[in-house]
Design an enzyme around this catalytic site. Structure first.
Site, PDB file in Angstrom:
ATOM      1  CE1 TYR A 111      35.960  39.164  41.367  1.00  0.00           C
ATOM      2  CE2 TYR A 111      34.990  41.197  42.161  1.00  0.00           C
ATOM      3  CZ  TYR A 111      34.867  39.864  41.825  1.00  0.00           C
ATOM      4  OH  TYR A 111      33.648  39.245  41.946  1.00  0.00           O
ATOM      5  CG  ASP A 184      40.957  45.016  46.605  1.00  0.00           C
ATOM      6  OD1 ASP A 184      41.190  44.277  47.581  1.00  0.00           O
ATOM      7  OD2 ASP A 184      39.990  44.848  45.836  1.00  0.00           O
TER       8      ASP A 184
HETATM    9  O1  P1T Z   1      32.532  39.844  46.472  1.00  0.00           O
HETATM   10  P1  P1T Z   1      32.685  41.125  47.224  1.00  0.00           P
HETATM   11  O2  P1T Z   1      32.712  40.958  48.711  1.00  0.00           O
HETATM   12  O3  P1T Z   1      31.724  42.187  46.768  1.00  0.00           O
HETATM   13  O4  P1T Z   1      34.157  41.678  46.899  1.00  0.00           O
HETATM   14  C1  P1T Z   1      34.569  42.035  45.622  1.00  0.00           C
HETATM   15  C2  P1T Z   1      36.065  41.857  45.485  1.00  0.00           C
HETATM   16  C3  P1T Z   1      36.882  42.960  45.606  1.00  0.00           C
HETATM   17  N1  P1T Z   1      38.234  42.873  45.493  1.00  0.00           N
HETATM   18  C4  P1T Z   1      38.834  41.688  45.275  1.00  0.00           C
HETATM   19  C5  P1T Z   1      40.319  41.626  45.141  1.00  0.00           C
HETATM   20  C6  P1T Z   1      38.061  40.529  45.153  1.00  0.00           C
HETATM   21  O5  P1T Z   1      38.690  39.365  44.937  1.00  0.00           O
HETATM   22  C7  P1T Z   1      36.644  40.605  45.247  1.00  0.00           C
HETATM   23  C8  P1T Z   1      35.765  39.404  45.101  1.00  0.00           C
HETATM   24  N2  P1T Z   1      36.380  38.315  44.458  1.00  0.00           N
HETATM   25  C9  P1T Z   1      35.795  37.104  44.222  1.00  0.00           C
HETATM   26  C10 P1T Z   1      34.517  36.825  44.527  1.00  0.00           C
HETATM   27  C11 P1T Z   1      36.656  36.089  43.586  1.00  0.00           C
HETATM   28  O6  P1T Z   1      36.327  34.893  43.578  1.00  0.00           O
HETATM   29  O7  P1T Z   1      37.718  36.481  43.082  1.00  0.00           O
END
Ligand code: P1T
Length: 389
Positions: A111, A184
């Site tokens: 990500y 993750d």
């Molecule tokens: O946005 P947040 O709650 O801080 O999480 C970050 C995050 C971590 N790991 C993965 C696999 C994610 O997809 C994300 C956040 N992703 C998005 C906002 C998105 O649209 O892909």
């Protein structure tokens, strides 16, 4: 709320744990849901005389405690920790596990925000990192540095290319060099995949996504099964302070209770949409781990209950055509994030993954990502048909 009171949940099924773990009906009122404890502090019965262990809400808050217990239970861990966002959880974890001079292996299609955290924040602090194709165990074996690598980080399926990593295989490689495996699990959710059982040491979530499930709260989580690791994370959670507030914890916990039924429908709808896209003339590659043509299909079938609600695809006519699909969709809402009841469409290259443009992690510019929601699947397919037309 003590584990003793919850002995009836030992060996209980996923849905039962998701609904009951972390909280028993309030003994004074019988309330079946945890109250939103909107309090920063707690009256002490004499100096240091804490009731139930609560002294200050950065350290602990009962609404957050209930969520943390439920998160641990659904991931098959012993300790859960709830944070203000997924990235807050990641930052706290990295500082709990690593020190300047250590080395981390990160997915070469992580990500974008995770990569930015590692590349722009953690790197300045003196931790080195190597992007690697973590869906290829041999590539990770080459990337680890015995004695220096402290963490192998995996996302599976990855965001947005939906590559599938072999969690048990990565655990072996990480442990052989004395590193920990962090997974993750945001895209799969704890209902579809249980990384701790497969050998991972820490599970990370953006609970903003499937766990919360309603696009109404941002949050993050860590879950572990080792007491010493839990103690280090608890120390850093309090010392760094990026905790989930009580209202956010309540919403996230409320979402978690319906995770199993939501995930079943996300998967049903995503499977139908992947099939539809596969036969559409304007679509090139369709990326969905449930398709037998997906290179990670066999691994996904082994370690996941089903294949999830995310589908990515490439538009044959290129970037402008991909942008047009995103902008023409009506039932699919154009927006970042995923995992909510409403379907979302986005262009990762210009949106969620813009922060990796120009790096090894850059994504194809004809790629469209769908978070398939819970609307009537016929309406979703008709919407894609008109958007692609
Ligand atoms: O946005 P947040 O709650 O801080 O999480 C970050 C995050 C971590 N790991 C993965 C696999 C994610 O997809 C994300 C956040 N992703 C998005 C906002 C998105 O649209 O892909």
């Amino acid at each position: 709320m003590s584990s003793q009171e919850q002995e009836h949940l030992n060996g209980a099924g996923f849905e039962t744990r998701a609904i009951h773990a972390g909280y028993d009906p309030d003994p004074t009122t019988g309330a079946v849901n945890p109250p939103i404890y909107a309090t920063s502090t707690y009256k002490q019965d004499g100096v240091g005389g804490l009731r139930g262990g609560y002294e200050y809400s950065r350290s602990a808050n009962p609404t957050r405690t209930a969520l943390e217990g439920a998160l641990a239970a659904v991931e098959g861990g012993t300790h859960g920790f709830a944070f203000a966002s997924g990235l807050a959880a990641e930052d706290t974890l990295i500082r709990s596990l690593m020190k300047p001079g250590d080395h981390l292996v990160i997915p070469d299609d992580a990500y974008g925000g995770t990569f930015r955290l590692v590349d722009k924040v953690v790197a300045v602090w003196g931790v080195e990192h190597s992007p690697a194709a973590v869906h290829d165990v041999a590539a990770v074996a080459e990337a680890v540095r015995p004695g220096q690598t402290r963490v192998v980080w995996a996302e599976t399926p990855t965001n947005p290319l939906l590559n599938v990593a072999d969690i048990a295989g990565l655990a072996e490689i990480a442990h052989a060099v004395g590193a920990l495996l962090v997974v993750d699990n945001t895209f799969a959710s704890p209902y579809l995949q249980q990384p701790l059982e497969l050998g991972a040491d820490v599970v990370v979530h953006s609970t903003t996504k499937y766990v919360g499930g309603h696009s109404d709260v941002v949050g993050g989580a860590l879950v572990v099964k080792d007491a010493e690791l839990a103690e280090r994370i608890a120390f850093h959670q309090n010392a760094m302070g990026a905790v989930a507030g009580p209202f956010d914890a309540f919403l996230t916990h409320r979402g978690l209770k319906t995770l199993a039924v939501r995930m079943e429908r996300h998967c049903d709808n995503a499977e139908r949409i992947a099939d539809f896209l596969t036969s559409h003339p304007a679509v090139g590659e369709v990326i969905y781990p449930g398709l037998e043509t997906h290179p990670g299909h066999a691994t996904a079938a082994r370690q996941m209950r089903r294949f999830g609600g995310m589908v990515s695809f490439r538009v044959t006519a290129g970037r402008e055509a991909a942008l047009r699909v995103c902008e023409r969709a009506r039932v699919f809402t154009l927006g970042e994030s995923l995992g909510g009841v409403e379907s979302l469409v986005e262009h990762p290259g210009l949106m969620t993954h813009a922060s990796v443009a120009g790096t090894d992690l850059e994504v194809p510019d004809d790629l469209v990502r769908l978070s398939v929601g819970l609307e009537s699947v016929e309406d979703l397919i008709a919407d894609l048909e008109q958007a692609l037309g």
